[in-house]
Design a protein around this motif. Structure first.
Motif, PDB file in Angstrom:
ATOM      1  N   ALA A  66       0.832  -1.213   0.000  1.00 49.26           N
ATOM      2  CA  ALA A  66       0.000   0.000   0.000  1.00 49.26           C
ATOM      3  C   ALA A  66       0.864   1.259   0.000  1.00 49.26           C
ATOM      4  O   ALA A  66       0.515   2.255  -0.647  1.00 49.26           O
ATOM      5  CB  ALA A  66      -0.938  -0.014   1.200  1.00 49.26           C
ATOM      6  N   CYS A  69       1.919   1.845  -3.470  1.00 49.56           N
ATOM      7  CA  CYS A  69       0.773   2.371  -4.219  1.00 49.56           C
ATOM      8  C   CYS A  69       0.577   3.864  -3.953  1.00 49.56           C
ATOM      9  O   CYS A  69       0.340   4.642  -4.885  1.00 49.56           O
ATOM     10  CB  CYS A  69      -0.496   1.597  -3.871  1.00 49.56           C
ATOM     11  N   GLU A  70       0.702   4.280  -2.707  1.00 50.41           N
ATOM     12  CA  GLU A  70       0.575   5.698  -2.348  1.00 50.41           C
ATOM     13  C   GLU A  70       1.645   6.536  -3.038  1.00 50.41           C
ATOM     14  O   GLU A  70       1.375   7.636  -3.525  1.00 50.41           O
ATOM     15  CB  GLU A  70       0.693   5.871  -0.829  1.00 50.41           C
ATOM     16  N   ALA A  72       3.233   5.731  -5.830  1.00 48.84           N
ATOM     17  CA  ALA A  72       2.956   5.736  -7.272  1.00 48.84           C
ATOM     18  C   ALA A  72       2.015   6.894  -7.593  1.00 48.84           C
ATOM     19  O   ALA A  72       2.226   7.633  -8.563  1.00 48.84           O
ATOM     20  CB  ALA A  72       2.353   4.401  -7.707  1.00 48.84           C
ATOM     21  N   LYS A  73       1.001   7.057  -6.755  1.00 50.49           N
ATOM     22  CA  LYS A  73       0.051   8.158  -6.939  1.00 50.49           C
ATOM     23  C   LYS A  73       0.736   9.505  -6.703  1.00 50.49           C
ATOM     24  O   LYS A  73       0.556  10.445  -7.475  1.00 50.49           O
ATOM     25  CB  LYS A  73      -1.126   7.972  -5.983  1.00 50.49           C
ATOM     26  N   GLY A  78       4.032   4.564 -12.647  1.00 51.77           N
ATOM     27  CA  GLY A  78       3.688   3.159 -12.458  1.00 51.77           C
ATOM     28  C   GLY A  78       4.907   2.406 -11.963  1.00 51.77           C
ATOM     29  O   GLY A  78       6.041   2.884 -12.060  1.00 51.77           O
ATOM     30  N   ILE A  98       1.333  -1.757 -10.904  1.00 56.66           N
ATOM     31  CA  ILE A  98       0.655  -0.655 -10.225  1.00 56.66           C
ATOM     32  C   ILE A  98       0.658   0.547 -11.168  1.00 56.66           C
ATOM     33  O   ILE A  98       1.702   0.895 -11.728  1.00 56.66           O
ATOM     34  CB  ILE A  98       1.370  -0.318  -8.900  1.00 56.66           C
ATOM     35  N   ASN A  99      -0.492   1.184 -11.339  1.00 61.45           N
ATOM     36  CA  ASN A  99      -0.567   2.314 -12.278  1.00 61.45           C
ATOM     37  C   ASN A  99      -0.203   3.632 -11.604  1.00 61.45           C
ATOM     38  O   ASN A  99       0.096   3.683 -10.399  1.00 61.45           O
ATOM     39  CB  ASN A  99      -1.930   2.364 -12.980  1.00 61.45           C
ATOM     40  N   GLY A 102      -1.882   4.668  -8.438  1.00 55.96           N
ATOM     41  CA  GLY A 102      -1.646   3.838  -7.258  1.00 55.96           C
ATOM     42  C   GLY A 102      -2.536   2.617  -7.176  1.00 55.96           C
ATOM     43  O   GLY A 102      -2.589   1.972  -6.131  1.00 55.96           O
ATOM     44  N   ASP A 103      -3.216   2.270  -8.263  1.00 54.71           N
ATOM     45  CA  ASP A 103      -4.085   1.090  -8.282  1.00 54.71           C
ATOM     46  C   ASP A 103      -3.307  -0.136  -8.749  1.00 54.71           C
ATOM     47  O   ASP A 103      -2.514  -0.044  -9.703  1.00 54.71           O
ATOM     48  CB  ASP A 103      -5.265   1.302  -9.242  1.00 54.71           C
ATOM     49  N   ILE A 104      -3.548  -1.256  -8.110  1.00 57.71           N
ATOM     50  CA  ILE A 104      -2.953  -2.514  -8.569  1.00 57.71           C
ATOM     51  C   ILE A 104      -3.796  -3.012  -9.735  1.00 57.71           C
ATOM     52  O   ILE A 104      -4.979  -3.315  -9.567  1.00 57.71           O
ATOM     53  CB  ILE A 104      -2.896  -3.556  -7.439  1.00 57.71           C
ATOM     54  N   LYS A 107      -1.798  -8.910 -10.568  1.00 58.29           N
ATOM     55  CA  LYS A 107      -0.721  -9.643  -9.907  1.00 58.29           C
ATOM     56  C   LYS A 107      -0.451 -10.879 -10.756  1.00 58.29           C
ATOM     57  O   LYS A 107      -1.372 -11.596 -11.133  1.00 58.29           O
ATOM     58  CB  LYS A 107      -1.124 -10.073  -8.498  1.00 58.29           C
TER      59      LYS A 107
END
Length: 143
Positions: A66, A69-70, A72-73, A78, A98-99, A102-104, A107
């Motif tokens: 997570a 992901c944070e 990445a945003k 990505g 991960i984009n 921040g979304d997966i 996998k």
């Protein structure tokens, strides 16, 4: 144009927090260089330390994923995040796409694991996947 950054660095085995710090620094640098996505070496979060125990592998909902992901945003980049993750009974050699939000997106867990040496204790994934990353179709395979 689609710009890819690659981290070429050895992970520190069993030092997940230090590896996460390295990933975040690489994400920041890659974003500053206008990369769209950062690729990491195999099992970078956990380190490629075989034999890997189930207990030392990480869950898909691990807080450190997570955190990536944070970031990445935050950096609008990505990342293909790699780690030993918890399979059904054994660790899996996995990669998360991960984009920039921040979304997966997906996998992937290594499908063709070896039946010899230390990798015989790694659980195989079941399928090859493709995802849409900003209009680019991406597939992941771990050798």
């Amino acid at each position: 144009m689609f710009k890819i950054a690659i981290l070429q660095k050895r992970a520190i085995n069993a030092q997940i927090d230090k590896n996460i710090e390295s990933i975040i620094m690489a994400m920041k640098e890659a974003a500053e260089n206008h990369a769209d996505i950062l690729l990491l070496p195999e099992c970078f979060v956990t380190g490629y330390d075989l034999p890997m125990s189930y207990e030392k592998s990480i869950a898909d909902d691990d807080i450190r994923i997570a955190i990536i992901c944070e970031n990445a945003k935050k950096y609008k980049i990505g990342v293909v995040l790699t780690a030993f993750t918890k399979g059904n009974k054994q660790p899996q050699n996995s990669a998360f796409v991960i984009n920039k939000s921040g979304d997966i997106l997906m996998k992937y867990s290594k499908v063709h694991t070896c039946d010899f040496a230390d990798e015989r204790n790694v659980e195989s994934g079941k399928e090859f996947k493709v995802c849409d990353f900003e209009g680019i179709q991406l597939g992941i395979m771990i050798c």
